[in-house]
Design an enzyme around this catalytic site. Structure first.
Site, mmCIF file in Angstrom:
data_model
loop_
_atom_site.group_PDB
_atom_site.id
_atom_site.type_symbol
_atom_site.label_atom_id
_atom_site.label_comp_id
_atom_site.label_asym_id
_atom_site.label_seq_id
_atom_site.Cartn_x
_atom_site.Cartn_y
_atom_site.Cartn_z
ATOM 1 N N CYS A 85 -15.241 61.962 23.208
ATOM 2 C CA CYS A 85 -15.011 61.723 24.631
ATOM 3 C C CYS A 85 -14.168 62.856 25.228
ATOM 4 C CB CYS A 85 -14.392 60.341 24.843
ATOM 5 S SG CYS A 85 -14.486 59.755 26.552
ATOM 6 N N HIS A 194 -17.378 56.419 21.366
ATOM 7 C CA HIS A 194 -16.178 56.370 20.532
ATOM 8 C C HIS A 194 -16.452 55.727 19.172
ATOM 9 C CE1 HIS A 194 -12.899 57.380 23.482
ATOM 10 N NE2 HIS A 194 -13.891 57.156 24.317
ATOM 11 N N GLU A 196 -14.627 55.675 16.603
ATOM 12 C CA GLU A 196 -13.417 55.088 16.027
ATOM 13 C C GLU A 196 -13.205 53.642 16.457
ATOM 14 O OE1 GLU A 196 -11.920 56.658 19.980
ATOM 15 O OE2 GLU A 196 -13.520 57.076 18.538
#
Length: 232
Positions: A85, A194, A196
């Site tokens: 991002c 994302h 994560e």
């Protein structure tokens, strides 16, 4: 294996990236934007957030931070680097990947669990996927529209440098539905979603099996761990 995560003023997802690295089985190393020391890491993550408040352009000021001198040098020597991002925006501003990111075409910040198609598995960050595999990764951005000149876009497509493409819906007006790209060498990858945030059951996207059970993002971090072990 040691994987560094750089924190910039305004980073929001650095702790999440550190946790994802630990869950994958690597040692997570917190790095600070104002330093010139990568602390001997084997790979790097530039995390999401709003570095420097997204002033000027998202990622533009962060791309000039002291540690980016070391990041650019390490990437040039082949170290795996992942920009997520805001980190993708930094990579583009630092010219470590092609293209740029602009305001979403609908003008709004968007948050959704986004389907992606894996377009390139020839990188340390994507080698654990299958070509054409569909994965679901959380997306949250206001300036996620991928752009490039017509010539550069043709080169990206022709040379297989598109890493991920949006499936089902294009959430931000990105050209050719591009969600992520890699550099020519393949060690640097940037994407807007994302990974994560999809590494642990109970906290990821919904799946057909159960709510919040999606863990497709963990493959990014396990892939770089495996790739580094094999290269050693």
């Amino acid at each position: 294996m040691r994987v560094g995560v750089v924190t910039f003023p305004g980073s929001l997802d650095d702790r999440d990236a550190l946790r994802a690295i630990r869950l994958a089985g690597a040692e997570a190393v917190a790095l600070w934007h104002g330093e010139h020391d990568l602390q001997g890491v084997d790979a790097l993550v530039l995390p999401g957030g709003f570095s420097y408040g997204d002033y000027l352009r998202a990622g533009a000021i962060a791309s000039l931070s002291p540690i980016m001198t070391e990041v650019i040098d390490a990437a040039g020597k082949g170290m795996p680097v992942l920009g997520i991002c805001n980190g993708f925006q930094m990579l583009a501003e630092a010219h470590l990947v092609s293209g740029g990111l602009i305001r979403n075409d609908h003008g709004n910040f968007i948050r959704r669990d986004q389907a992606l198609r894996v377009e390139n598995t020839d990188t340390p960050w994507t080698s654990g996927f299958e070509q054409g595999q569909e994965i679901v990764i959380p997306l949250k951005n206001g300036e996620g529209g991928f752009i490039a000149s017509a010539d550069e876009l043709a080169r990206l497509e022709g040379e297989g440098l598109v890493a991920f493409r949006y499936e089902g819906v294009n959430p931000n007006g990105s050209l050719n539905d591009i969600a992520g790209v890699r550099n020519d060498r393949g060690n640097v990858v940037g994407l807007m979603p994302h990974p994560e945030h999809a590494v642990e059951p109970g906290f990821g996207p919904d799946t057909a099996a159960a709510m919040r059970s999606g863990t497709d993002g963990l493959t990014f971090f396990s892939s770089v761990l495996q790739a580094t072990v094999l290269a050693a």
